[in-house]
Motif scaffolding. Structure first.
Motif, PDB file in Angstrom:
ATOM      1  N   ARG A  32      61.647 -68.263  35.621  1.00 24.78           N
ATOM      2  CA  ARG A  32      61.813 -69.135  34.311  1.00 24.78           C
ATOM      3  C   ARG A  32      62.188 -70.725  34.760  1.00 24.78           C
ATOM      4  N   ARG A  74      71.079 -69.916  21.205  1.00 25.07           N
ATOM      5  CA  ARG A  74      69.619 -70.184  21.134  1.00 25.07           C
ATOM      6  C   ARG A  74      69.351 -71.356  22.112  1.00 25.07           C
ATOM      7  N   ARG A  79      66.925 -74.381  23.611  1.00 26.61           N
ATOM      8  CA  ARG A  79      65.397 -75.235  23.610  1.00 26.61           C
ATOM      9  C   ARG A  79      65.423 -75.933  24.877  1.00 26.61           C
ATOM     10  N   HIS A  87      60.073 -75.279  23.926  1.00 26.40           N
ATOM     11  CA  HIS A  87      60.273 -73.755  23.454  1.00 26.40           C
ATOM     12  C   HIS A  87      61.596 -73.534  22.977  1.00 26.40           C
ATOM     13  N   GLU A  88      61.675 -72.464  22.208  1.00 24.40           N
ATOM     14  CA  GLU A  88      63.145 -72.250  21.774  1.00 24.40           C
ATOM     15  C   GLU A  88      62.994 -70.497  21.916  1.00 24.40           C
ATOM     16  N   GLU A  89      64.341 -70.020  22.252  1.00 21.77           N
ATOM     17  CA  GLU A  89      64.228 -68.693  22.471  1.00 21.77           C
ATOM     18  C   GLU A  89      65.848 -68.250  22.182  1.00 21.77           C
ATOM     19  N   ASP A  90      66.175 -67.178  21.593  1.00 22.44           N
ATOM     20  CA  ASP A  90      67.481 -66.465  21.330  1.00 22.44           C
ATOM     21  C   ASP A  90      67.788 -65.771  22.828  1.00 22.44           C
ATOM     22  N   MET A  91      68.940 -66.034  23.446  1.00 20.10           N
ATOM     23  CA  MET A  91      69.271 -65.287  24.541  1.00 20.10           C
ATOM     24  C   MET A  91      70.508 -64.670  24.455  1.00 20.10           C
TER      25      MET A  91
END
Ligand code: NI
Length: 188
Positions: free
Chosen positions: A92, A130, A132, A141-145
């Motif tokens: 990543r 979250r 970004r 991009h955005e993602e919950d982790m």
């Protein structure tokens, strides 16, 4: 690609605040390739650009967790109890990362760092975030982790502010860790 030297404490460059990436060019791609090669060689699960001496807001992470889809592999004779399934590669890239909505819930992981070799200590951080960030082409991009990914991203983002995981420890514990590292270096 090239394996780069990893800076270690007390190198003052690790205390720098890294600057945002503004140009998404071939030089950036080469640096990211070098960072992955350096991280896998070390081996580690995350690396910030400043750890190879580049004060830019770039992180690479690969948790290298056992492949859940692979059949479980028997320990055989040695019976060590480890998970022998092959590791799933999941490289990543996080450029100019930000944390949104850190949870009030905290989780504790025993952390280590390629810039503080052989030292491990429990650190408490928000359990979910979250995130970004931008990719190599500059797209956002955005993602919950959660879990290890949330912890690892927060650890790596600290590097961008010149903060190491041992800076989260009490002064006593930090000094003990640094003394232990000094001893290990003398013995080596
Ligand atoms: Ni680190």
């Amino acid at each position: 690609m090239a394996i780069r030297e990893i800076l270690e404490v007390p190198d003052p460059r690790l205390k720098q605040v890294s600057r945002p990436v503004e140009t998404f060019d071939d030089a950036l791609k080469t640096l990211v390739e070098d960072m992955f090669e350096t991280m896998y060689d070390a081996p580690g699960i995350g690396l910030a650009a400043i750890q190879v001496g580049e004060p830019l807001r770039i992180l690479v992470i690969d948790l290298q967790e056992p492949d859940e889809d692979a059949p479980a592999e028997d320990c055989g004779d040695h019976g060590c109890g480890h998970d022998h399934r092959p590791v799933k590669k999941d490289p990543r890239i996080f450029i100019n990362p930000e944390i949104l909505d850190p949870s009030e819930d905290l989780s504790v992981y025993q952390e280590g760092c390629l810039s503080v070799p052989e030292i491990y200590a429990d650190v408490e951080r928000p359990a979910t975030i979250r995130a970004r960030w931008q990719d190599l082409d500059g797209n956002t991009h955005e993602e919950d982790m959660d879990g290890l990914m949330a912890t690892c991203l927060q650890h790596e983002m600290d590097h961008l502010e010149g903060i190491l995981f041992i800076d989260h420890l009490s002064r006593l514990k930090r000094n003990m860790a640094l003394k232990k590292l000094e001893k290990l270096r003398k013995a080596a």
